[in-house]
Write a protein that holds these residues in place. Sequence first.
Motif, PDB file in Angstrom:
ATOM      1  N   VAL A  22       0.721  -1.222  -0.039  1.00 47.15           N
ATOM      2  CA  VAL A  22       0.044   0.162   0.006  1.00 47.15           C
ATOM      3  C   VAL A  22       0.855   1.247   0.079  1.00 47.15           C
ATOM      4  CG1 VAL A  22      -1.837   1.285   1.370  1.00 47.15           C
ATOM      5  CG2 VAL A  22      -1.893  -1.080   1.226  1.00 47.15           C
ATOM      6  N   ASP A  23       0.766   1.921  -0.963  1.00 45.78           N
ATOM      7  CA  ASP A  23       1.367   3.287  -1.137  1.00 45.78           C
ATOM      8  C   ASP A  23       0.307   4.315  -1.008  1.00 45.78           C
ATOM      9  OD1 ASP A  23       4.103   2.355  -1.628  1.00 45.78           O
ATOM     10  OD2 ASP A  23       3.596   2.071  -3.803  1.00 45.78           O
ATOM     11  N   LEU A  24       0.702   5.574  -0.115  1.00 45.67           N
ATOM     12  CA  LEU A  24      -0.072   6.543   0.175  1.00 45.67           C
ATOM     13  C   LEU A  24       0.462   7.675  -0.503  1.00 45.67           C
ATOM     14  CD1 LEU A  24      -2.479   7.483   1.634  1.00 45.67           C
ATOM     15  CD2 LEU A  24      -1.042   7.688   3.560  1.00 45.67           C
ATOM     16  N   VAL A  25      -0.390   8.382  -1.329  1.00 42.09           N
ATOM     17  CA  VAL A  25       0.131   9.675  -2.154  1.00 42.09           C
ATOM     18  C   VAL A  25      -1.157  10.786  -1.700  1.00 42.09           C
ATOM     19  CG1 VAL A  25      -0.017  10.698  -4.262  1.00 42.09           C
ATOM     20  CG2 VAL A  25       0.515   8.274  -4.155  1.00 42.09           C
ATOM     21  N   TYR A  26      -0.332  11.674  -1.075  1.00 42.71           N
ATOM     22  CA  TYR A  26      -1.066  12.843  -0.421  1.00 42.71           C
ATOM     23  C   TYR A  26      -0.601  14.087  -0.633  1.00 42.71           C
ATOM     24  CZ  TYR A  26       1.738  12.420   3.503  1.00 42.71           C
ATOM     25  OH  TYR A  26       2.810  12.375   4.504  1.00 42.71           O
ATOM     26  N   THR A  27      -1.253  15.102  -0.500  1.00 41.17           N
ATOM     27  CA  THR A  27      -0.462  16.521  -0.220  1.00 41.17           C
ATOM     28  C   THR A  27      -0.246  16.801   1.138  1.00 41.17           C
ATOM     29  OG1 THR A  27      -2.607  17.550  -0.100  1.00 41.17           O
ATOM     30  CG2 THR A  27      -1.706  17.440  -2.214  1.00 41.17           C
ATOM     31  N   ARG A  28       1.112  17.038   1.226  1.00 43.32           N
ATOM     32  CA  ARG A  28       1.681  17.511   2.811  1.00 43.32           C
ATOM     33  C   ARG A  28       1.523  18.719   3.065  1.00 43.32           C
ATOM     34  NH1 ARG A  28       6.931  18.327   4.219  1.00 43.32           N
ATOM     35  NH2 ARG A  28       7.644  17.194   2.149  1.00 43.32           N
ATOM     36  N   TYR A  29       1.254  19.260   3.899  1.00 45.77           N
ATOM     37  CA  TYR A  29       1.068  20.677   4.201  1.00 45.77           C
ATOM     38  C   TYR A  29       2.610  21.168   4.569  1.00 45.77           C
ATOM     39  CZ  TYR A  29      -0.230  25.099   6.582  1.00 45.77           C
ATOM     40  OH  TYR A  29      -0.463  26.504   6.844  1.00 45.77           O
TER      41      TYR A  29
ATOM     42  N   CYS B 250       1.833  23.359  -0.608  1.00 45.32           N
ATOM     43  CA  CYS B 250       1.554  21.885  -0.170  1.00 45.32           C
ATOM     44  C   CYS B 250       2.385  21.209  -1.117  1.00 45.32           C
ATOM     45  CB  CYS B 250      -0.166  21.585  -0.628  1.00 45.32           C
ATOM     46  SG  CYS B 250      -0.772  22.691   0.656  1.00 45.32           S
ATOM     47  N   VAL B 251       2.898  19.845  -0.546  1.00 45.14           N
ATOM     48  CA  VAL B 251       3.990  19.143  -1.435  1.00 45.14           C
ATOM     49  C   VAL B 251       3.175  17.868  -1.521  1.00 45.14           C
ATOM     50  CG1 VAL B 251       6.232  18.319  -1.347  1.00 45.14           C
ATOM     51  CG2 VAL B 251       5.819  20.449  -0.056  1.00 45.14           C
ATOM     52  N   PRO B 252       3.128  17.316  -2.935  1.00 43.89           N
ATOM     53  CA  PRO B 252       2.773  16.082  -3.238  1.00 43.89           C
ATOM     54  C   PRO B 252       3.592  15.077  -2.406  1.00 43.89           C
ATOM     55  CG  PRO B 252       2.833  17.138  -5.229  1.00 43.89           C
ATOM     56  CD  PRO B 252       3.450  18.184  -4.067  1.00 43.89           C
ATOM     57  N   THR B 253       3.412  14.229  -1.727  1.00 47.85           N
ATOM     58  CA  THR B 253       4.344  13.231  -1.073  1.00 47.85           C
ATOM     59  C   THR B 253       3.710  11.745  -1.322  1.00 47.85           C
ATOM     60  OG1 THR B 253       4.354  14.682   0.819  1.00 47.85           O
ATOM     61  CG2 THR B 253       4.938  12.536   1.090  1.00 47.85           C
TER      62      THR B 253
ATOM     63  N   SER C 227      -3.785  16.598   4.293  1.00 50.13           N
ATOM     64  CA  SER C 227      -4.528  16.988   2.936  1.00 50.13           C
ATOM     65  C   SER C 227      -5.629  17.984   3.159  1.00 50.13           C
ATOM     66  CB  SER C 227      -4.983  15.697   2.191  1.00 50.13           C
ATOM     67  OG  SER C 227      -3.799  15.163   1.776  1.00 50.13           O
ATOM     68  N   TYR C 228      -6.522  17.788   4.046  1.00 51.25           N
ATOM     69  CA  TYR C 228      -7.342  18.579   4.483  1.00 51.25           C
ATOM     70  C   TYR C 228      -7.011  19.947   4.899  1.00 51.25           C
ATOM     71  CZ  TYR C 228     -11.781  20.101   7.137  1.00 51.25           C
ATOM     72  OH  TYR C 228     -12.790  20.566   7.502  1.00 51.25           O
TER      73      TYR C 228
ATOM     74  N   CYS D 139      -4.424  21.308   3.690  1.00 53.91           N
ATOM     75  CA  CYS D 139      -3.985  22.176   2.395  1.00 53.91           C
ATOM     76  C   CYS D 139      -5.260  22.576   1.527  1.00 53.91           C
ATOM     77  CB  CYS D 139      -3.236  20.929   1.628  1.00 53.91           C
ATOM     78  SG  CYS D 139      -1.737  20.514   1.999  1.00 53.91           S
ATOM     79  N   GLU D 140      -6.359  21.816   1.661  1.00 57.22           N
ATOM     80  CA  GLU D 140      -7.599  22.168   0.913  1.00 57.22           C
ATOM     81  C   GLU D 140      -8.072  23.430   1.540  1.00 57.22           C
ATOM     82  OE1 GLU D 140     -10.721  22.218  -1.639  1.00 57.22           O
ATOM     83  OE2 GLU D 140      -8.861  20.838  -1.616  1.00 57.22           O
ATOM     84  N   GLN D 141      -8.157  23.443   2.939  1.00 51.77           N
ATOM     85  CA  GLN D 141      -8.446  24.533   3.537  1.00 51.77           C
ATOM     86  C   GLN D 141      -7.616  25.861   3.253  1.00 51.77           C
ATOM     87  OE1 GLN D 141     -11.417  24.649   4.968  1.00 51.77           O
ATOM     88  NE2 GLN D 141     -11.559  22.417   4.291  1.00 51.77           N
ATOM     89  N   ALA D 142      -6.157  25.503   3.466  1.00 48.23           N
ATOM     90  CA  ALA D 142      -5.173  26.600   3.092  1.00 48.23           C
ATOM     91  C   ALA D 142      -5.706  27.350   1.758  1.00 48.23           C
ATOM     92  CB  ALA D 142      -3.921  26.145   3.360  1.00 48.23           C
ATOM     93  N   SER D 143      -5.744  26.444   0.569  1.00 48.55           N
ATOM     94  CA  SER D 143      -6.074  26.920  -0.778  1.00 48.55           C
ATOM     95  C   SER D 143      -7.298  27.708  -0.755  1.00 48.55           C
ATOM     96  CB  SER D 143      -6.276  25.323  -1.675  1.00 48.55           C
ATOM     97  OG  SER D 143      -5.017  24.840  -1.674  1.00 48.55           O
TER      98      SER D 143
END
Length: 188
Positions: free
Chosen positions: A67-74, A80-83, A133-134, A136-140
């Motif tokens: 399992v690899d997890l791809v998300y946006t790191r704040y 926000c950095v794709p991780t 990720s949440y 990052c969404e709120q910051a955007s």
Amino acid sequence: MHKERAAHAKVELIVVGQRGGPVMTACGLTPLRIERGPTSLAGLKEAVKGLANYIDREYTSGKVAAVDLVYTRYQSISECVPTIMRLLPIEPAILPAVPPEMQFQTYLSDSQLIAGLVSQYAYISFFQAAAESYACEQASRLIAMDGATRNTSRIVDDLLNSERRERQHEITGQMLEMIASRVNLVEE
């Protein structure tokens, strides 16, 4: 065993959030599932719980090799950095070393204990990624709202300046009319 399965496994994609599905499809990737994205912190907990339980069942049953997890790191309010993070199988290098003299007394078998710890690790990792990720969404959204507010202020200022110029033009026209009529009266 997991490495053998991973060599022959196909990649299945689970997307969280309605916008991710079309983006992945446009990139030529077809998601296995599209989960609704949480709209609140309470919803975040429920979404993570459901996803972690699903992944735990699939992984422990042997249907999933990794399992690899791809998300946006704040990173900051504007970044926000794709991780990408390997979640399962757990790499031994991330586990702390336990001194050999430490003795643990457990009430579970080793396999039950490890399964429980892996399940909790997956839940906590999913929750951390989802929370970032949440954020990052709120910051955007905050940045977008700030930009809209600035744009609205600029438009209001432009309209006020335009109104002032128009009013000044009217006043100047009225003054010229009064002066012209006064000149006409004096000449007569």
